[in-house]
Design a protein around this motif. Structure first.
Motif, PDB file in Angstrom:
ATOM      1  N   CYS A  72       0.837  -1.213   0.000  1.00 53.69           N
ATOM      2  CA  CYS A  72       0.000   0.000   0.000  1.00 53.69           C
ATOM      3  C   CYS A  72       0.868   1.258   0.000  1.00 53.69           C
ATOM      4  CB  CYS A  72      -0.905   0.019   1.228  1.00 53.69           C
ATOM      5  SG  CYS A  72      -1.937  -1.425   1.395  1.00 53.69           S
ATOM      6  N   TRP A  73       1.906   1.224   0.795  1.00 53.70           N
ATOM      7  CA  TRP A  73       2.815   2.369   0.961  1.00 53.70           C
ATOM      8  C   TRP A  73       3.418   2.807  -0.377  1.00 53.70           C
ATOM      9  CZ3 TRP A  73       8.256   1.565   0.297  1.00 53.70           C
ATOM     10  CH2 TRP A  73       9.075   2.606   0.693  1.00 53.70           C
ATOM     11  N   ASN A  74       3.869   1.813  -1.130  1.00 52.95           N
ATOM     12  CA  ASN A  74       4.487   2.057  -2.425  1.00 52.95           C
ATOM     13  C   ASN A  74       3.537   2.808  -3.362  1.00 52.95           C
ATOM     14  OD1 ASN A  74       6.466   1.617  -4.478  1.00 52.95           O
ATOM     15  ND2 ASN A  74       5.256  -0.099  -5.230  1.00 52.95           N
ATOM     16  N   GLU A  76       0.922   4.660  -2.471  1.00 53.26           N
ATOM     17  CA  GLU A  76       0.673   6.032  -1.984  1.00 53.26           C
ATOM     18  C   GLU A  76       1.832   6.961  -2.336  1.00 53.26           C
ATOM     19  OE1 GLU A  76      -2.088   4.730   1.835  1.00 53.26           O
ATOM     20  OE2 GLU A  76      -0.260   5.854   2.196  1.00 53.26           O
ATOM     21  N   GLU A  77       3.059   6.450  -2.176  1.00 53.35           N
ATOM     22  CA  GLU A  77       4.230   7.289  -2.473  1.00 53.35           C
ATOM     23  C   GLU A  77       4.274   7.659  -3.966  1.00 53.35           C
ATOM     24  OE1 GLU A  77       5.566   8.544  -0.046  1.00 53.35           O
ATOM     25  OE2 GLU A  77       6.158   7.153   1.523  1.00 53.35           O
ATOM     26  N   LEU A  78       3.852   6.713  -4.806  1.00 57.05           N
ATOM     27  CA  LEU A  78       3.822   6.982  -6.246  1.00 57.05           C
ATOM     28  C   LEU A  78       3.037   8.262  -6.545  1.00 57.05           C
ATOM     29  CD1 LEU A  78       4.163   5.394  -9.240  1.00 57.05           C
ATOM     30  CD2 LEU A  78       1.705   5.346  -8.986  1.00 57.05           C
ATOM     31  N   ASN A 140      12.986   8.329   8.138  1.00 62.19           N
ATOM     32  CA  ASN A 140      12.738   8.845   6.789  1.00 62.19           C
ATOM     33  C   ASN A 140      11.353   9.477   6.665  1.00 62.19           C
ATOM     34  OD1 ASN A 140      15.234   8.029   5.961  1.00 62.19           O
ATOM     35  ND2 ASN A 140      14.534   6.289   4.738  1.00 62.19           N
ATOM     36  N   GLU A 141      10.344   8.791   7.192  1.00 64.72           N
ATOM     37  CA  GLU A 141       8.980   9.331   7.077  1.00 64.72           C
ATOM     38  C   GLU A 141       8.837  10.614   7.891  1.00 64.72           C
ATOM     39  OE1 GLU A 141       6.847   8.291   4.979  1.00 64.72           O
ATOM     40  OE2 GLU A 141       7.619   6.298   4.465  1.00 64.72           O
ATOM     41  N   LEU A 142       9.425  10.605   9.087  1.00 65.77           N
ATOM     42  CA  LEU A 142       9.317  11.785   9.940  1.00 65.77           C
ATOM     43  C   LEU A 142      10.088  12.966   9.342  1.00 65.77           C
ATOM     44  CD1 LEU A 142       8.184  12.969  12.543  1.00 65.77           C
ATOM     45  CD2 LEU A 142      10.163  12.080  13.779  1.00 65.77           C
ATOM     46  N   ASP A 170      -0.567  11.324   4.759  1.00 65.34           N
ATOM     47  CA  ASP A 170      -0.090   9.967   4.393  1.00 65.34           C
ATOM     48  C   ASP A 170       1.215   9.670   5.121  1.00 65.34           C
ATOM     49  OD1 ASP A 170      -2.162   9.653   2.641  1.00 65.34           O
ATOM     50  OD2 ASP A 170      -0.952   9.786   0.805  1.00 65.34           O
ATOM     51  N   GLU A 171       2.122  10.651   5.095  1.00 62.97           N
ATOM     52  CA  GLU A 171       3.447  10.433   5.697  1.00 62.97           C
ATOM     53  C   GLU A 171       3.321  10.155   7.196  1.00 62.97           C
ATOM     54  OE1 GLU A 171       5.270   9.969   3.367  1.00 62.97           O
ATOM     55  OE2 GLU A 171       5.437  11.581   1.900  1.00 62.97           O
ATOM     56  N   ARG A 172       2.341  10.780   7.828  1.00 64.47           N
ATOM     57  CA  ARG A 172       2.135  10.526   9.261  1.00 64.47           C
ATOM     58  C   ARG A 172       1.732   9.078   9.512  1.00 64.47           C
ATOM     59  NH1 ARG A 172       2.710  14.832  12.152  1.00 64.47           N
ATOM     60  NH2 ARG A 172       1.957  16.814  11.334  1.00 64.47           N
ATOM     61  N   ARG A 173       0.890   8.551   8.654  1.00 66.36           N
ATOM     62  CA  ARG A 173       0.498   7.138   8.800  1.00 66.36           C
ATOM     63  C   ARG A 173       1.700   6.236   8.582  1.00 66.36           C
ATOM     64  NH1 ARG A 173      -4.365   8.744   6.518  1.00 66.36           N
ATOM     65  NH2 ARG A 173      -3.581   8.457   4.403  1.00 66.36           N
ATOM     66  N   HIS A 174       2.511   6.566   7.574  1.00 69.01           N
ATOM     67  CA  HIS A 174       3.722   5.754   7.313  1.00 69.01           C
ATOM     68  C   HIS A 174       4.640   5.792   8.537  1.00 69.01           C
ATOM     69  CE1 HIS A 174       3.127   6.915   2.783  1.00 69.01           C
ATOM     70  NE2 HIS A 174       2.180   6.126   3.237  1.00 69.01           N
ATOM     71  N   TYR A 175       4.800   6.987   9.067  1.00 64.22           N
ATOM     72  CA  TYR A 175       5.659   7.145  10.239  1.00 64.22           C
ATOM     73  C   TYR A 175       5.130   6.295  11.401  1.00 64.22           C
ATOM     74  CZ  TYR A 175       7.526   9.350  14.465  1.00 64.22           C
ATOM     75  OH  TYR A 175       8.092   9.569  15.699  1.00 64.22           O
TER      76      TYR A 175
HETATM   77 FE   FE2 Z   1       5.939   8.164   3.194  1.00 62.31          FE
END
Ligand code: FE2
Ligand code: FE2
Length: 308
Positions: A72-74, A76-78, A140-142, A170-175
């Motif tokens: 999923c992360w991949n 979203e980053e796209l 990295n996410e933070l 999104d980045e907050r969820r990844h973090y």
């Molecule tokens: Fe991210």
């Protein structure tokens, strides 16, 4: 800060850009520094699918929760990369996204394969590799979301602010995923804590380094964080990572900023010259043309033949 993989799988989607005032992108100015950062950020977001190849060869990926997250992360980053590119194009900077991505990758050269192999070997040799990988993911996410926040502040561009604020969610969820997973791995595991700390102190580099040069990394750090508020944000970031078991007092992003300052002290033109000269265009590598890398060469030749 909680994270549920089941909920994430259900809710993961591309960043919603409905209602963004794209037509107003050109109505507000972006400085050379803003543009430099936007190109850097776009390139690193677009690099995620290749970065993923490094992760999938590791022992960490024996964990199905991690691979579900990465799937999923991949995706979203796209869309982060796509939308940053769209904003730059609408601002009037012309480039073909696919060509740019291919050029960035071609410029990596041998270093990419060496890094891939060493990550693979390291992960199978070190039982606690996952702890290192997950902690680096959290940093990295933070630092990405902190960087986006700083760019919102520096640029004062309302459309960019709207877009980046959505991406930051999104980045907050990844973090949250990486941080909680790292915490779980490190809790009560002294050996993992030692390995993690040792690796972070010695091999950690800021997000994007490797794809970008030291000077480019410094240019981004100095533009975004070389003021009181920026420095505070980086110290705060380090303090958050320092709350992970075994990492108390660790200095990573602040250390990177201080090192960048040192390099500028020795050479005042260092880093700033990249911003000044607008050096964010990615040149095609000398040896391998984009077409040869992507298989689009045949198509280009066909088009050429048709037009002549
Ligand atoms: Fe991210
Ligand atoms: Fe992202």
């Amino acid at each position: 800060m909680s994270f549920s993989i089941e909920r994430y799988k259900e809710e993961s989607r591309k960043v919603d850009v409905t209602g963004i005032a794209w037509e107003e992108v050109g109505s507000y100015p972006l400085s050379k520094g803003d543009l430099f950062c936007l190109h850097y950020m776009m390139d690193i977001e677009n690099h995620v699918p290749l970065y993923l190849s490094h992760l999938l060869v590791t022992r960490a990926c024996m964990d199905p929760i991690l691979t579900a997250f990465l799937a999923c992360w991949n995706y979203e980053e796209l869309w982060h990369g796509e939308n940053l590119g769209r904003l730059l194009n609408l601002y009037g900077i012309e480039f073909d996204t696919q060509d740019r991505i291919a050029n960035v990758r071609a410029n990596l050269g041998l270093q990419n394969s060496v890094s891939l192999l060493s990550t693979m070997a390291g992960s199978w040799l070190l039982k606690d590799f996952s702890a290192v990988y997950l902690t680096i993911g959290a940093i990295n996410e933070l630092s990405t979301l902190t960087g986006y926040g700083a760019l919102i502040r520096k640029s004062g561009h309302p459309v960019l602010k709207d877009l980046l604020s959505r991406i930051i969610k999104d980045e907050r969820r990844h973090y949250a995923f990486y941080y909680n997973s790292a915490k779980e791995w490190l809790s009560g595991n002294r050996r993992a804590q030692k390995v993690d700390r040792w690796m972070l102190d010695r091999v950690w580099v800021p997000v994007g380094q490797g794809v970008k040069t030291q000077e480019e990394v410094d240019a981004l750090a100095l533009y975004l964080f070389d003021d009181e508020r920026g420095e505070e944000e980086l110290l705060d970031l380090d303090a958050k990572i320092g709350r992970l078991p075994g990492l108390s007092g660790i200095k990573l992003m602040s250390r990177a900023l201080y090192a960048a300052r040192e390099r500028v002290k020795r050479n005042p033109r260092w880093a700033w010259r990249l911003i000044e000269k607008e050096e964010w265009a990615i040149k095609a590598p000398k040896k391998s043309k984009v077409g040869a890398l992507t298989g689009r060469r045949a198509l280009a030749e066909e088009e050429e033949a048709l037009s002549s």
